[in-house]
Scaffold this motif. Sequence first.
Motif, PDB file in Angstrom:
ATOM      1  N   LYS A   1      -7.123   1.123   0.398  1.00  0.00           N
ATOM      2  CA  LYS A   1      -7.449  -0.055   0.998  1.00  0.00           C
ATOM      3  C   LYS A   1      -7.002  -0.428   2.367  1.00  0.00           C
ATOM      4  N   THR A   2      -5.749   0.040   2.863  1.00  0.00           N
ATOM      5  CA  THR A   2      -4.950  -0.672   3.782  1.00  0.00           C
ATOM      6  C   THR A   2      -4.472   0.505   4.622  1.00  0.00           C
ATOM      7  N   ILE A   3      -4.115   1.655   4.143  1.00  0.00           N
ATOM      8  CA  ILE A   3      -3.749   2.999   4.963  1.00  0.00           C
ATOM      9  C   ILE A   3      -4.992   3.892   5.321  1.00  0.00           C
ATOM     10  N   PRO A   4      -5.198   4.154   6.511  1.00  0.00           N
ATOM     11  CA  PRO A   4      -6.301   5.232   6.747  1.00  0.00           C
ATOM     12  C   PRO A   4      -6.289   6.381   6.048  1.00  0.00           C
TER      13      PRO A   4
ATOM     14  N   ALA B   1       1.029  -1.214  -0.055  1.00  0.00           N
ATOM     15  CA  ALA B   1      -0.172   0.020  -0.051  1.00  0.00           C
ATOM     16  C   ALA B   1       0.904   1.043   0.071  1.00  0.00           C
ATOM     17  N   TRP B   2       1.998   1.151   0.696  1.00  0.00           N
ATOM     18  CA  TRP B   2       2.829   2.360   0.544  1.00  0.00           C
ATOM     19  C   TRP B   2       3.631   2.724  -0.555  1.00  0.00           C
TER      20      TRP B   2
ATOM     21  N   GLU C   1       1.339   6.093  12.759  1.00  0.00           N
ATOM     22  CA  GLU C   1       0.226   5.340  12.337  1.00  0.00           C
ATOM     23  C   GLU C   1       0.217   4.081  13.209  1.00  0.00           C
TER      24      GLU C   1
ATOM     25  N   ALA D   1      -4.139   2.431  -2.495  1.00  0.00           N
ATOM     26  CA  ALA D   1      -3.554   2.435  -1.093  1.00  0.00           C
ATOM     27  C   ALA D   1      -4.487   2.520   0.021  1.00  0.00           C
TER      28      ALA D   1
ATOM     29  N   LYS E   1       3.418   8.674   9.144  1.00  0.00           N
ATOM     30  CA  LYS E   1       3.769   7.318   8.945  1.00  0.00           C
ATOM     31  C   LYS E   1       4.341   6.626  10.388  1.00  0.00           C
TER      32      LYS E   1
ATOM     33  N   ALA F   1      -3.129   8.514   4.491  1.00  0.00           N
ATOM     34  CA  ALA F   1      -3.033   8.623   2.814  1.00  0.00           C
ATOM     35  C   ALA F   1      -3.166   9.750   2.221  1.00  0.00           C
TER      36      ALA F   1
END
Length: 104
Positions: free
Chosen positions: A51-54, A2-3, A104, A49, A101, A58
Motif C-alpha cells: 500500500k505504501t512501498i512500490p 509498511a517496512w 527508494e 506493505a 531501500k 516490495a
Amino acid sequence: MAWLFLVIAGLCEMSGVIMINKFHKDRNWQSLALLISGFGASFLFLALAMKTIPMGTAYAVWTGIGVCGGAILGIYMYGESRDWKRLLFICMVLAAAVGLKLVE
C-alpha cells in the motif's frame, strides 16, 4: 509501518518454505496447515506493505528475505552446504535488497 509489514511477510515466507520441507517428510495435516498459514500470512503482509512501498521494491525485498532466510535455515536446520560461494551469493542478495531501500 509498511517496512515492518514487509519484514513480517518475509519471515512468514521463510516459515512457509520450512513447512514445505516438513510436509514433504511428515505428510500430516498439521504441517499442511502451517504451510498454508505461513504463505497466507506472507501474502497478506506483503499486500499491506505494498500500500505504501512500490511493488518492485516490495517484491524484491520480500523474495530476498525469503531466499536468504530459507538458505540460511537450510544450512542450520538441514545441514546444507556452507560453501563460501553460496554464502557470498546470499550476501549479494541481501546487499541488493538493502540497496533497493537506499535508492527508494
